[in-house]
Design a protein around this motif. Structure first.
Motif, PDB file in Angstrom:
ATOM      1  N   SER A 102       0.835  -1.177  -0.095  1.00 53.83           N
ATOM      2  CA  SER A 102      -0.136   0.104   0.082  1.00 53.83           C
ATOM      3  C   SER A 102       0.892   1.333   0.125  1.00 53.83           C
ATOM      4  N   ILE A 104      -0.049   3.773   1.882  1.00 51.54           N
ATOM      5  CA  ILE A 104      -0.164   4.535   3.157  1.00 51.54           C
ATOM      6  C   ILE A 104      -0.042   3.710   4.214  1.00 51.54           C
ATOM      7  N   PRO A 105       0.129   4.132   5.519  1.00 51.76           N
ATOM      8  CA  PRO A 105       0.353   3.288   6.591  1.00 51.76           C
ATOM      9  C   PRO A 105      -1.137   2.574   6.702  1.00 51.76           C
ATOM     10  N   VAL A 106      -1.358   1.662   7.630  1.00 48.86           N
ATOM     11  CA  VAL A 106      -2.516   0.961   8.137  1.00 48.86           C
ATOM     12  C   VAL A 106      -3.551   2.272   8.094  1.00 48.86           C
ATOM     13  N   ILE A 363     -11.440   5.862  10.673  1.00 45.66           N
ATOM     14  CA  ILE A 363     -10.437   5.125  10.144  1.00 45.66           C
ATOM     15  C   ILE A 363     -10.781   4.567   8.860  1.00 45.66           C
ATOM     16  N   VAL A 364     -12.064   4.389   8.630  1.00 44.35           N
ATOM     17  CA  VAL A 364     -12.409   3.922   7.102  1.00 44.35           C
ATOM     18  C   VAL A 364     -12.187   5.094   6.150  1.00 44.35           C
ATOM     19  N   SER A 366     -10.100   7.321   6.394  1.00 42.40           N
ATOM     20  CA  SER A 366      -8.519   7.431   6.387  1.00 42.40           C
ATOM     21  C   SER A 366      -8.066   6.484   5.229  1.00 42.40           C
ATOM     22  N   ARG A 367      -8.796   5.372   5.119  1.00 37.51           N
ATOM     23  CA  ARG A 367      -8.319   4.470   4.165  1.00 37.51           C
ATOM     24  C   ARG A 367      -8.747   4.403   2.911  1.00 37.51           C
ATOM     25  N   GLN A 368      -9.804   5.384   2.720  1.00 37.69           N
ATOM     26  CA  GLN A 368     -10.639   5.479   1.326  1.00 37.69           C
ATOM     27  C   GLN A 368     -10.273   6.518   0.814  1.00 37.69           C
TER      28      GLN A 368
ATOM     29  N   LEU B  22     -11.113  -3.016   8.199  1.00 37.12           N
ATOM     30  CA  LEU B  22      -9.714  -2.582   7.258  1.00 37.12           C
ATOM     31  C   LEU B  22      -9.481  -3.823   6.568  1.00 37.12           C
ATOM     32  N   CYS B  25     -11.569  -3.591   3.561  1.00 32.64           N
ATOM     33  CA  CYS B  25     -11.561  -2.603   2.233  1.00 32.64           C
ATOM     34  C   CYS B  25     -10.144  -2.423   1.964  1.00 32.64           C
ATOM     35  N   GLY B  26      -9.279  -2.635   2.734  1.00 31.51           N
ATOM     36  CA  GLY B  26      -7.872  -2.802   2.187  1.00 31.51           C
ATOM     37  C   GLY B  26      -7.211  -1.698   1.805  1.00 31.51           C
ATOM     38  N   GLY B  27      -7.658  -0.524   1.848  1.00 32.83           N
ATOM     39  CA  GLY B  27      -7.146   0.731   1.639  1.00 32.83           C
ATOM     40  C   GLY B  27      -7.087   0.831   0.095  1.00 32.83           C
ATOM     41  N   ALA B  28      -8.004   0.072  -0.632  1.00 33.31           N
ATOM     42  CA  ALA B  28      -8.056   0.396  -1.809  1.00 33.31           C
ATOM     43  C   ALA B  28      -8.396   1.597  -2.575  1.00 33.31           C
TER      44      ALA B  28
END
Lengths: 659, 322
Positions: A102, A104-106, A363-364, A366-368, B22, B25-28
């Motif tokens: 990835s 980014i970090p987790v 959190i979600v 930050s990953r999307q 997490l 959705c895996g940061g995709a």
């Protein structure tokens, strides 16, 4: 109170006689030192080795040559390194560096802040949660999000590992006198021995990078966790322990139900101080290739950019404050815990669920979403902060020169030079004789033997003169630290408001990397021994203030009330009741004040302090003088042990039963 | 305690839920957008990946950054590792953690490591370290003969301060540098006390204040260092130099000129790729370095400052790649 004053009157004649002898001795010392000034000072030129330091250098070399012992590396050092590196990197991948494939970090920045908010809320309260989120956000606003997260990850790893070792050992040392006796010298060694002395060997064995940096940090921070935990356990009043024992509780129950809960405040303070210690290592960590905020500090130092240095330094302080307040809030909450009503509990439960859902959304996101993953570049107050810092430093340098120069001159001419002339510039045998006699008078025969032995050991190393230069500065720095520390400590111990106002400043003193204020200090005072002392006390005053403040606060309320009701003045209350009752804390504060002063002797070497600190620096950059640097580090340790032991014997003697 | 446990349990449930989410959705989302940026080119395979040790002075940063930019442009994968100089760095080279030191002033302190095969002395980088004792320019103007070491004692009284024990204060260089101040003072019978200064910053402070306030100061200084361009100073001349090994210096004479060295790991020397060429051939003058250093000091990003010099000196850079 009358019981207290009676014995004091009885011993008065003896102590008066003692101070007459002491005064007489001092006069003789000064007089003889004047006559023999500059003779037999054992001064060793900087580039020269003594027999002993040359030997130490050879030993270090031979250890280095023989280190290709594959087995030790395969089965011992490498597994440790891999474990710590792995541990640090898991945390880093979570918040700081790209995780796997990835980019980014987790967790992106919004995720980290949401998680911090939720955790802090769960262990303390809403206000604290928002404060922690704001502080973390501010690190990003300083333009240092990734470096800050790296430092947070490294600190987290070092603190967890330090506590995992420090608290159990501390409990053990709190319960057993024998264990305490065995570990104390090791703790002294670990806390006083300058990091630069063992940094190169550590990097040699554990390679450069996070593992070496974490271990170097742990060497320094574990002793703090051990000491404060043991101190807390020992501070538990005997009556509840006795009550427990008489009711037939087991040792384990006693520990879990009585001693640990009752010492939890001190233990939490130990955790805070462990965090602070870990954070004071960010720059040192950067010297051996570890990630984090040390790098921007060094980058700023390279181009002497005071403002940028402060920006990075402030980020360290913000993290320190965030971690410190969250842990403290957790313990305060636990202490003031009143059984909540059913409605309260329901409300709290609902709040937690809402907070949890919000955190998960953050959190979600930050990953999307890119905006929630990478800290927005538009939010950047670093140049403003840098300008303000620059302006403040320039202003002080230009406008307060009379004050800074006057202070420096007063201490140098009034205290440092006279003290140095009798300690360092008079014959070594005179100094040893006099120190031994003085410790005989103050602390008794055993203290005299300890002083004489340690001082003769110093002579044998060949670094007598430099040790005495450092001794002089240490005495002055510790005295200044104690004067300021006790005054401010009493103040914050008596006033909650003062404590709140001063706490960020104290935290800054302890965690702002010295490299950030090195250049301003040089600007204020110029390169000199006083500047070395000034940089040292910035670091050592906060711990003294905190311990003294805590001690004053713990003085039983009924003692204070009794004194107030009998009409004691404020001054009497402080000097006759609170300070004597907080004596144990004062002792710990003196010990830690001294140790913190010695811990930054090397920093003094950067700004003209000379002596042992400079030799340590020299040894770390000139291979032919590495033995000298190593021995200089041990001489700093000998000094620390000597001063500490004289103080302890002195106290033990004066507080012996006076009947 | 009971309540705390409950909170703990809840937190762990939440954490587990979060972990599930997490992984689902895996940061995709972020990766999809981030990967739109170009990701390296094929040339990378030809040149290996190397780590350059970064030391804490601006001239070093300038040299290292120029090498970094040139190597990157030729497909090398370069990382920079901030490290303490000397022993720590040599050990790191021995263990393979870093590959290059671009400017070492140590005059052979690495020999022991070179003998073991941990590192190779590649040769000088074109910069010449000129070390000497300096006074602020105003002193040279007011006392013209002060720049001759033989006259120093005549002026020693000017240099006395609270630190110097009644003699003149002689500010010595930082620990990492070749310093023989004590020998110079005793061999030339100078009425001065050598005061060890632990850092470049301390010396800069001394010379800056001496120039601003017209106070007396004599101290160790060196080039290439762009500070001389900002605060003019005059060198005090000692008899011409006759030594190379500081341990054998008599102290009567001045410091020698010191070629600044490149040190690399055997890995770099044997790779025979673009980086090997750059490391072997990199050479530039003190003026070159000062130009880049001046830009970095005035706040330019080191990478930008280096690129500016590279663009202006194409011919030199091409020469390194041959």
């Amino acid at each position: 109170m009358s019981v207290r004053t009676e014995p004091a009157i009885k011993i008065a004649p003896k102590s008066i006689r003692r101070s007459w002898i002491l005064g007489g001795l001092l006069i003789i010392w000064v007089a003889v030192a004047q006559i023999l000034q500059g003779k037999a000072t054992l001064e060793l030129a900087v580039p020269d080795n003594s027999k002993f330091t040359a030997w130490a250098g050879e030993v270090a070399d031979s250890i280095r040559d023989n280190r290709n012992d594959g087995l030790a590396f395969k089965y011992f050092f490498n597994p440790i390194r891999e474990f710590i590196d792995g541990f640090v990197n898991i945390i880093r991948e979570f918040i700081a560096i790209p995780n796997g494939s990835s980019s980014i970090p987790v967790l992106g920045w919004l995720g980290v802040i949401s998680l911090i908010g939720f955790v802090v809320f769960a262990v303390s309260n809403v206000r604290m949660a928002f404060a922690a989120m704001a502080l973390t956000f501010a690190c990003g606003a300083l333009g240092l999000w990734t470096d800050s997260m790296d430092t947070l990850a490294m600190t987290f790893a070092a603190v967890i590992l330090s506590l995992a070792i420090g608290i159990p050992v501390g409990i053990w040392a709190g319960l057993s006198d024998r264990v305490l006796k065995v570990v104390t010298p090791i703790l002294d060694l670990a806390q006083i021995l300058p990091t630069l002395v063992y940094l190169a060997p550590l990097a040699l064995v554990f390679l450069i990078g996070p593992a070496s940096a974490t271990i170097a940090t742990m060497v320094y921070s574990i002793p703090i966790a051990v000491r404060l935990t043991a101190f807390g356990i020992r501070g538990v009043p005997t009556s509840p322990v006795e009550a427990g024992t008489s009711m037939g509780t087991t040792k384990r129950q006693l520990l879990r139900k009585v001693q640990l809960p009752m010492s939890s405040r001190t233990i939490i303070m130990g955790i805070n101080q462990t965090v602070m210690a870990a954070l004071s290592f960010v720059v040192i960590a950067a010297l051996i290739g570890a990630p984090g905020l040390g790098k921007p500090v060094i980058d700023a130092l390279i181009i002497r950019n005071v403002g940028d240095g402060f920006v990075a330094g402030i980020a360290v302080v913000l993290i320190a404050i965030m971690l410190d307040r969250s842990t403290s809030a957790a313990i305060t909450k636990k202490e003031t815990f009143v059984p909540p009503s059913e409605a309260d509990r329901k409300r709290r439960k609902l709040a937690l669920i809402i907070a949890g859902i919000t955190a998960i959304v953050g959190i979600v996101l930050s990953r999307q979403m890119v905006w929630a993953a990478f800290f927005p570049k538009q939010i950047d107050i670093s140049s403003q902060v840098a300008n303000v810092s620059d302006f403040a430093v320039t202003w002080v340098t230009e406008n307060l020169e009379l004050l800074t120069a006057g202070l420096s001159k007063a201490v140098t001419v009034g205290v440092l030079n006279p003290l140095e002339s009798i300690l360092a510039n008079s014959p070594w045998y005179l100094t040893i004789t006099m120190i031994t006699l003085i410790s005989l008078i103050l602390g008794g025969v055993r203290s005299a033997i300890v002083s004489a032995t340690l001082l003769i050991a110093v002579v044998a190393t060949g670094l007598w003169y430099d040790t005495m230069i450092t001794f002089t500065q240490t005495i002055v720095a510790t005295m200044l630290t104690m004067i300021v520390g006790v005054i401010v400590g009493v103040w914050i111990g008596r006033s909650v408001r003062a404590e709140r106002a001063l706490r960020p400043i104290l935290d800054a003193g302890q965690t702002l990397p010295a490299f950030v204020y090195l250049i301003p200090m040089l600007g204020f005072f110029g390169p000199s021994r006083f500047t070395a002392i000034a940089t040292g006390i910035v670091y050592s005053i906060p711990i003294v203030v905190k311990i003294v403040g805590q001690g004053i606060r713990e003085v039983p309320v009924n003692m204070v009330e009794a004194a107030t009701s009998t009409g004691s003045t404020k001054w009497q209350l402080i000097t006759k009741v609170q300070l004597p009752a907080a004596k144990k804390s004062l002792l710990l504060a003196t010990n830690q004040g001294l140790i913190f002063v010695l811990a930054v002797v090397v920093i003094g070497g950067f700004v003209g302090g000379g002596g042992l600190g400079y030799l340590v620096l020299l040894g770390s950059s000139k291979p032919e003088l590495q033995g000298k640097g190593l021995v200089a580090g041990f001489c700093i340790l000998l000094l620390g042990v000597m001063i500490d032991r004289i103080a302890q014997y002195m106290v033990a003697r004066n507080s012996a039963p006076k009947h | 305690m009971v309540r705390n446990k409950r909170v703990g349990a809840k937190a762990s449930v939440l954490a587990a839920a979060a972990a599930l989410l997490l992984s689902a959705c895996g940061g995709a989302g972020v990766d999809a957008e981030a990967s739109a940026a170009p990701s390296g080119d094929a040339a990378l395979a030809e040149c290996g990946s190397y780590a350059i040790a970064m030391h804490a002075w601006v001239g070093y940063t300038a040299s290292a950054q120029v090498i970094t930019e040139v190597a990157k442009a030729n497909g090398c994968d370069i990382s920079q590792v901030t490290l303490a100089e000397a022993g720590v760095t040599y050990d790191a080279m021995e263990s393979g953690s870093v590959d290059l030191v671009v400017e070492d002033w140590g005059g052979g302190r690495w020999q022991e490591w070179a003998d073991r095969g941990a590192l190779v002395e590649v040769g000088d980088n074109g910069n010449v370290g000129i070390i000497g004792m300096y006074v602020p320019q105003w002193m040279a103007d007011e006392y013209p003969d002060i720049t001759d070491s033989a006259n120093l004692n005549k002026y020693a009284d000017l240099f006395v301060n609270d630190e110097s024990k009644g003699k003149g204060a002689w500010y010595e260089g930082p620990p990492g540098y070749t310093t023989i101040g004590e020998k110079m003072v005793s061999a030339n019978k100078l009425n001065f006390t050598v005061l060890p200064q632990g850092s470049e910053a301390a010396l800069i402070d001394i010379f800056t204040k001496a120039a601003e306030n017209k106070t007396a100061a004599i101290g160790y200084w060196w080039t290439p260092q762009n500070f001389l361009a900002k605060v003019p100073m005059a060198r005090v001349n000692f008899p011409a130099n006759d030594w190379t090994d500081p341990a054998e210096a008599s102290g009567l004479t001045d410091y020698p000129e010191l070629p600044l060295m490149k040190l690399a790991t055997p890995k770099v020397m044997e790779a025979n790729d673009a980086f090997t060429k750059i490391v072997k051939n990199f050479k530039w003058t003190n003026d070159d370095q000062n130009q880049v250093a001046a830009d970095i000091e005035s706040g330019t990003d080191p990478a930008v400052a280096a690129q500016k010099w590279i663009d202006a000196n194409k011919a030199t850079v091409d020469g390194w790649l041959k």
